[in-house]
Every structure is written in C-alpha cells, then in structure tokens.
Design a protein around this motif. Structure first.
Motif, PDB file in Angstrom:
ATOM      1  N   VAL A  47       0.829  -1.199   0.000  1.00 48.12           N
ATOM      2  CA  VAL A  47       0.000   0.000   0.000  1.00 48.12           C
ATOM      3  C   VAL A  47       0.865   1.251   0.000  1.00 48.12           C
ATOM      4  N   GLU A  48       1.862   1.283   0.875  1.00 49.63           N
ATOM      5  CA  GLU A  48       2.695   2.473   1.007  1.00 49.63           C
ATOM      6  C   GLU A  48       4.033   2.085   1.608  1.00 49.63           C
ATOM      7  N   GLY A  55      19.270   2.165   4.531  1.00 48.17           N
ATOM      8  CA  GLY A  55      19.088   0.718   4.578  1.00 48.17           C
ATOM      9  C   GLY A  55      17.798   0.262   5.222  1.00 48.17           C
ATOM     10  N   GLN A  56      16.964   1.202   5.685  1.00 49.98           N
ATOM     11  CA  GLN A  56      15.758   0.820   6.425  1.00 49.98           C
ATOM     12  C   GLN A  56      14.526   1.479   5.810  1.00 49.98           C
ATOM     13  N   ARG A  57      13.425   0.715   5.821  1.00 50.62           N
ATOM     14  CA  ARG A  57      12.190   1.192   5.211  1.00 50.62           C
ATOM     15  C   ARG A  57      10.999   0.626   5.981  1.00 50.62           C
ATOM     16  N   LEU A  58       9.938   1.430   6.085  1.00 48.69           N
ATOM     17  CA  LEU A  58       8.656   0.970   6.624  1.00 48.69           C
ATOM     18  C   LEU A  58       7.729   0.687   5.452  1.00 48.69           C
ATOM     19  N   ALA A  71       8.845  -3.500   8.997  1.00 49.17           N
ATOM     20  CA  ALA A  71      10.087  -2.766   8.789  1.00 49.17           C
ATOM     21  C   ALA A  71      11.020  -3.682   8.021  1.00 49.17           C
ATOM     22  N   SER A  72      11.652  -3.154   7.000  1.00 45.51           N
ATOM     23  CA  SER A  72      12.589  -3.966   6.234  1.00 45.51           C
ATOM     24  C   SER A  72      13.965  -3.330   6.299  1.00 45.51           C
ATOM     25  N   SER A  73      14.959  -4.178   6.402  1.00 45.45           N
ATOM     26  CA  SER A  73      16.347  -3.735   6.410  1.00 45.45           C
ATOM     27  C   SER A  73      17.170  -4.804   5.706  1.00 45.45           C
ATOM     28  N   ALA A  75      18.918  -6.939   7.065  1.00 46.41           N
ATOM     29  CA  ALA A  75      18.841  -8.174   7.851  1.00 46.41           C
ATOM     30  C   ALA A  75      17.542  -8.937   7.604  1.00 46.41           C
ATOM     31  N   GLY A  76      16.516  -8.274   7.073  1.00 44.51           N
ATOM     32  CA  GLY A  76      15.248  -8.944   6.804  1.00 44.51           C
ATOM     33  C   GLY A  76      14.065  -8.078   7.174  1.00 44.51           C
ATOM     34  N   PHE A  77      12.907  -8.726   7.343  1.00 47.64           N
ATOM     35  CA  PHE A  77      11.662  -8.042   7.682  1.00 47.64           C
ATOM     36  C   PHE A  77      11.327  -8.259   9.148  1.00 47.64           C
ATOM     37  N   THR A  78      10.701  -7.231   9.749  1.00 42.22           N
ATOM     38  CA  THR A  78      10.226  -7.335  11.121  1.00 42.22           C
ATOM     39  C   THR A  78       8.771  -6.884  11.145  1.00 42.22           C
ATOM     40  N   TRP A  79       7.886  -7.735  11.660  1.00 37.80           N
ATOM     41  CA  TRP A  79       6.475  -7.414  11.797  1.00 37.80           C
ATOM     42  C   TRP A  79       6.326  -6.414  12.926  1.00 37.80           C
ATOM     43  N   LEU A  80       5.618  -5.309  12.701  1.00 34.99           N
ATOM     44  CA  LEU A  80       5.446  -4.282  13.718  1.00 34.99           C
ATOM     45  C   LEU A  80       4.016  -4.186  14.230  1.00 34.99           C
ATOM     46  N   ALA A  81       3.035  -4.174  13.337  1.00 37.34           N
ATOM     47  CA  ALA A  81       1.638  -4.013  13.762  1.00 37.34           C
ATOM     48  C   ALA A  81       0.718  -4.568  12.688  1.00 37.34           C
ATOM     49  N   GLU A  82      -0.550  -4.786  13.106  1.00 44.08           N
ATOM     50  CA  GLU A  82      -1.555  -5.299  12.183  1.00 44.08           C
ATOM     51  C   GLU A  82      -2.904  -4.723  12.582  1.00 44.08           C
TER      52      GLU A  82
END
Length: 112
Positions: A47-48, A55-58, A71-73, A75-82
């Motif tokens: 979506v956005e 090196g980091q993106r939401l 969050a992606s970097s 090192a990989g992806f990290t789930w933050l919220a849903e």
C-alpha cells in the motif's frame, strides 16, 4: 572519417531503439508474471512505503483484508503491527478531518 560518422549516425539510433524496446518488453513481461497472468487478482499489495534511512524502510502491506506494518532492512523483515484494512478514501478523509481539527485547535488555543 566520413565512413565512421555514417556508421555512428546509423548504429547509435539503432542501439538506442533496441534498448528502449527491451525496456518496454521487460516492463510488460514483469507486469504479466508478477500478477500471475491476465485477470488474476493479487492477494498481497504494497500500500505504502516510507524510507527511514538508506538501509531501512517501513511498509504497509495489505493481505487478506488486513493492513500489516513491517520494517525492512538488510537483515530482513520485522512485523510491527496489524489492523483491519480501511478503504483508502476512508483513511484520507479521517486524516484530513484530524488535520483540520488540529489546525482549529491550534488557532483557538493560542490567540495572537
């Protein structure tokens, strides 16, 4: 020298046209392969995205009626919220009304 300029005048536009054509073809093929063919709806949609640092993106990903913030970097992806997915028009309307409320609050609270 004249022969060289003649070859350059013929081959340079030919090579530029081949590059342009291959880019158009790659774009068309990528759209078809990425969607799984004609007429198939995507189940995952980005979506956005927002860049935090080089090196980091939401990213907000819509999947199965849910909006997932990751969050992606490197090192990989990290789930933050849903949360439940809102329609984009509802979200824009809500953001505009909140911004208008804050602007009105700011004008009322601090007389000049």
């Amino acid at each position: 020298m004249g022969w060289y300029l003649l070859k350059l005048a013929i081959l340079l536009p030919l090579i530029a046209g081949m590059i342009w054509g291959s880019l158009k073809l790659a774009k068309k093929l990528q759209a078809q392969v990425g969607a799984g063919g004609e007429g198939r709806q995507r189940t995952i949609k980005v979506v956005e995205t927002m860049m935090l640092s080089p090196g980091q993106r939401l990213a907000v990903i819509e999947y199965n009626g849910r909006d997932i913030l990751v969050a992606s970097s490197k090192a990989g992806f990290t789930w933050l919220a849903e949360c439940a997915a809102q329609s984009r028009t509802q979200a824009k309307t809500k953001a505009r009304s909140e911004a208008q409320f804050l602007a009105d609050l700011d004008e009322d609270s601090f007389p000049q």
